[in-house]
Design an enzyme around this catalytic site. Structure first.
Site, PDB file in Angstrom:
ATOM      1  N   GLY A  39       0.533  -4.795   0.938  1.00  0.00           N
ATOM      2  CA  GLY A  39      -0.576  -5.035  -0.066  1.00  0.00           C
ATOM      3  C   GLY A  39      -0.037  -5.768  -1.119  1.00  0.00           C
ATOM      4  O   GLY A  39      -1.204  -6.196  -1.797  1.00  0.00           O
ATOM      5  N   GLU A  46      -0.628  -9.339  -0.665  1.00  0.00           N
ATOM      6  CA  GLU A  46      -1.893  -9.336  -0.569  1.00  0.00           C
ATOM      7  C   GLU A  46      -2.644  -9.393  -1.738  1.00  0.00           C
ATOM      8  O   GLU A  46      -3.812 -10.476  -2.120  1.00  0.00           O
ATOM      9  CB  GLU A  46      -2.466  -8.606   0.280  1.00  0.00           C
ATOM     10  CG  GLU A  46      -2.058  -8.663   1.704  1.00  0.00           C
ATOM     11  CD  GLU A  46      -2.295  -7.617   2.853  1.00  0.00           C
ATOM     12  OE1 GLU A  46      -1.862  -6.442   2.575  1.00  0.00           O
ATOM     13  OE2 GLU A  46      -3.029  -7.574   4.026  1.00  0.00           O
ATOM     14  N   GLU A  80       4.658  -4.901   7.281  1.00  0.00           N
ATOM     15  CA  GLU A  80       3.896  -3.896   8.019  1.00  0.00           C
ATOM     16  C   GLU A  80       4.330  -3.645   9.534  1.00  0.00           C
ATOM     17  O   GLU A  80       4.092  -2.549   9.870  1.00  0.00           O
ATOM     18  CB  GLU A  80       2.503  -4.169   7.892  1.00  0.00           C
ATOM     19  CG  GLU A  80       1.545  -4.243   6.617  1.00  0.00           C
ATOM     20  CD  GLU A  80       1.593  -5.547   5.639  1.00  0.00           C
ATOM     21  OE1 GLU A  80       2.360  -6.182   6.007  1.00  0.00           O
ATOM     22  OE2 GLU A  80       0.761  -5.515   4.870  1.00  0.00           O
ATOM     23  N   ALA A 135       0.828  -1.093  -0.037  1.00  0.00           N
ATOM     24  CA  ALA A 135      -0.254   0.066  -0.045  1.00  0.00           C
ATOM     25  C   ALA A 135       0.993   1.331   0.043  1.00  0.00           C
ATOM     26  O   ALA A 135       2.056   1.048   0.325  1.00  0.00           O
ATOM     27  CB  ALA A 135      -0.871  -0.134   1.101  1.00  0.00           C
TER      28      ALA A 135
HETATM   29  C1  HXC Z   1       4.914   4.500  -0.980  1.00  0.00           C
HETATM   30  C2  HXC Z   1       6.827   3.709  -1.875  1.00  0.00           C
HETATM   31  C3  HXC Z   1       6.543   2.076  -1.358  1.00  0.00           C
HETATM   32  C4  HXC Z   1       5.291   2.161  -0.729  1.00  0.00           C
HETATM   33  C5  HXC Z   1       8.393   2.041  -2.457  1.00  0.00           C
HETATM   34  N1  HXC Z   1       8.094   3.199  -2.501  1.00  0.00           N
HETATM   35  N2  HXC Z   1       7.519   1.324  -1.659  1.00  0.00           N
HETATM   36  N3  HXC Z   1       6.126   4.542  -1.882  1.00  0.00           N
HETATM   37  N4  HXC Z   1       4.536   3.518  -0.445  1.00  0.00           N
HETATM   38  N5  HXC Z   1       4.935   1.093  -0.402  1.00  0.00           N
HETATM   39  C6  HXC Z   1       8.960   4.393  -3.272  1.00  0.00           C
HETATM   40  C7  HXC Z   1      10.077   4.929  -2.325  1.00  0.00           C
HETATM   41  O1  HXC Z   1       9.591   5.740  -1.567  1.00  0.00           O
HETATM   42  C8  HXC Z   1      10.729   5.897  -3.586  1.00  0.00           C
HETATM   43  O2  HXC Z   1      10.417   6.720  -4.135  1.00  0.00           O
HETATM   44  C9  HXC Z   1      10.668   4.601  -4.779  1.00  0.00           C
HETATM   45  O3  HXC Z   1       9.428   3.768  -4.534  1.00  0.00           O
HETATM   46  C10 HXC Z   1      11.809   3.335  -4.858  1.00  0.00           C
HETATM   47  O4  HXC Z   1      11.641   2.830  -3.359  1.00  0.00           O
HETATM   48  P1  HXC Z   1      13.233   2.639  -2.903  1.00  0.00           P
HETATM   49  O5  HXC Z   1      13.017   2.466  -1.477  1.00  0.00           O
HETATM   50  O6  HXC Z   1      14.152   3.995  -3.344  1.00  0.00           O
HETATM   51  O7  HXC Z   1      13.789   1.258  -3.605  1.00  0.00           O
HETATM   52  P2  HXC Z   1      14.835   0.385  -3.145  1.00  0.00           P
HETATM   53  O8  HXC Z   1      15.931   0.895  -2.225  1.00  0.00           O
HETATM   54  O9  HXC Z   1      15.229  -0.652  -4.309  1.00  0.00           O
HETATM   55  O10 HXC Z   1      14.036  -0.579  -2.041  1.00  0.00           O
HETATM   56  C11 HXC Z   1      12.873  -1.414  -2.297  1.00  0.00           C
HETATM   57  C12 HXC Z   1      11.960  -1.785  -1.330  1.00  0.00           C
HETATM   58  C13 HXC Z   1      11.668  -0.496  -0.582  1.00  0.00           C
HETATM   59  C14 HXC Z   1      12.819  -2.831  -0.386  1.00  0.00           C
HETATM   60  C15 HXC Z   1      10.737  -2.468  -1.808  1.00  0.00           C
HETATM   61  O11 HXC Z   1      11.117   0.643  -1.225  1.00  0.00           O
HETATM   62  C16 HXC Z   1      10.589  -0.717   0.442  1.00  0.00           C
HETATM   63  O12 HXC Z   1      10.866  -1.394   1.615  1.00  0.00           O
HETATM   64  N6  HXC Z   1       9.221  -0.198   0.417  1.00  0.00           N
HETATM   65  C17 HXC Z   1       8.402  -0.523   1.283  1.00  0.00           C
HETATM   66  C18 HXC Z   1       7.706  -1.825   1.584  1.00  0.00           C
HETATM   67  C19 HXC Z   1       6.710  -1.872   2.538  1.00  0.00           C
HETATM   68  O13 HXC Z   1       6.885  -1.523   3.648  1.00  0.00           O
HETATM   69  N7  HXC Z   1       5.593  -2.341   1.938  1.00  0.00           N
HETATM   70  C20 HXC Z   1       4.407  -2.569   3.246  1.00  0.00           C
HETATM   71  C21 HXC Z   1       3.702  -1.333   2.967  1.00  0.00           C
HETATM   72  S1  HXC Z   1       2.374  -1.361   4.271  1.00  0.00           S
HETATM   73  P3  HXC Z   1      11.099   8.194  -3.440  1.00  0.00           P
HETATM   74  O14 HXC Z   1      10.273   9.307  -4.384  1.00  0.00           O
HETATM   75  O15 HXC Z   1      10.852   8.445  -2.118  1.00  0.00           O
HETATM   76  O16 HXC Z   1      12.402   7.969  -4.289  1.00  0.00           O
HETATM   77  C22 HXC Z   1       1.103  -2.155   3.271  1.00  0.00           C
HETATM   78  C23 HXC Z   1      -0.286  -2.337   4.130  1.00  0.00           C
HETATM   79  C24 HXC Z   1      -1.240  -3.003   3.228  1.00  0.00           C
HETATM   80  O17 HXC Z   1       1.289  -2.642   2.423  1.00  0.00           O
HETATM   81  C25 HXC Z   1      -2.478  -3.286   4.206  1.00  0.00           C
HETATM   82  C26 HXC Z   1      -3.211  -1.821   4.593  1.00  0.00           C
HETATM   83  C27 HXC Z   1      -2.866  -1.605   5.774  1.00  0.00           C
END
Ligand code: HXC
Length: 258
Positions: free
Chosen positions: A108, A111, A131, A65
């Site tokens: 997400g 999911e 998460e 998400a």
């Molecule tokens: C918003 C995101 C994002 C996300 C990545 N980006 N994931 N933006 N929401 N979930 C953005 C980053 O901010 C960045 O933009 C760009 O995408 C590239 O990501 P990087 O982090 O620079 O890439 P990298 O270093 O290769 O790392 C990849 C990654 C990391 C390991 C996947 O991006 C990451 O940990 N992302 C979050 C994963 C996560 O926690 N997902 C769960 C989300 S909560 P900018 O512009 O900043 O450079 C969820 C809840 C669902 O899903 C249920 C509802 C409650």
């Protein structure tokens, strides 16, 4: 129809949906959800669609998400908007759906893949429910569907530590039905989808509904449901044609596609 965050193409009877927010690793914001809901409503209505493939990019199926969009939300925002309830629409699709996953399928993203019927992974796929590190828990069914898919031991491990699991581990655990080399992922998924789309559409829909029943009910009720469905198929032209074709040593023709 044009969408803001997804690309929808038709490959004969297969609808191919590509998540298209490359700069955010396909983070699933509310616009993605709205676009997918609209697309799926159309797929279920359109007799020309026999199966759906959802995919992302080589780097990310979807990294979860959209954290930046969620960050400022309050409890009241989430509760009153019934945030994420709309994802049920994808899980309720009546036609067969296939997730083709390369790269990150996190939160997400994992999911969304689990909302699909068949999950095909590239050897580069990474699955996880990170998460907990954000101070939340899975919110699109992860705690439930992951547990049903891979069992308590691994689900607890993933949900409590937030670690990722590679394609090999995901297949071993039963989350994924096949692993293919990354550069063959889309072809493999489209081939599976075309195979399914070549079957009788109502029979495929009933087969899907029957398998899904296994997650909703007791064995006795599930068996009763299956048997009723099985009996009902003998009222279809497709059963007559499918069996006649076998007996006559030919391919079935004119399976129902609407
Ligand atoms: C918003 C995101 C994002 C996300 C990545 N980006 N994931 N933006 N929401 N979930 C953005 C980053 O901010 C960045 O933009 C760009 O995408 C590239 O990501 P990087 O982090 O620079 O890439 P990298 O270093 O290769 O790392 C990849 C990654 C990391 C390991 C996947 O991006 C990451 O940990 N992302 C979050 C994963 C996560 O926690 N997902 C769960 C989300 S909560 P900018 O512009 O900043 O450079 C969820 C809840 C669902 O899903 C249920 C509802 C409650």
């Amino acid at each position: 129809t044009d969408f803001e965050t997804i690309i929808v193409e038709r490959r004969e009877r297969v609808a191919l949906v590509t998540l298209n927010r490359p700069k955010a690793l396909n983070a699933l914001n509310f616009q993605v959800l709205a676009d997918l809901q609209a697309a799926f409503t159309e797929f279920d209505r359109d007799p020309a669609v026999g199966a759906v493939v959802i995919t992302g990019s080589a780097k990310a199926f979807a990294a979860g998400a959209d954290i930046k969009e969620m960050a400022p939300k309050t409890y009241m925002d989430m509760f009153l908007d019934d945030a994420f309830a709309g994802w049920d629409r994808i899980g309720c699709a009546r036609k067969p759906t296939i997730a083709a996953v390369a790269g990150y399928a996190l939160g997400g993203g994992c999911e969304l893949a689990m909302l699909c019927d068949i999950l095909i992974a590239a050897d580069t796929a990474k699955f996880g429910q990170p998460e907990i590190g954000l101070g939340i828990i899975p919110g699109i069914g992860g705690s439930q569907r992951l547990t049903r898919a891979i069992g308590k031991a691994k689900a607890m491990d993933l949900v409590l530590t937030g670690r990722t699991m590679d394609a090999e581990e995901a297949e071993r655990a039963g989350l994924v039905s096949r692993i293919v080399p990354a550069d063959e992922l889309l072809d493999a998924a489209l081939t599976v989808a075309a195979t399914v789309a070549g079957m009788s559409l109502p029979v495929a829909m009933i087969a899907k509904e029957s398998v899904n029943r296994a997650f909703e009910t007791t064995l006795a009720e599930g068996l009763r449901f299956e048997r009723r469905m099985f009996h009902s198929l003998f009222a279809t032209d497709d059963q007559k044609e499918g069996m006649a074709a076998f007996v006559e040593k030919r391919q079935p023709a004119n399976f129902t596609h609407r």
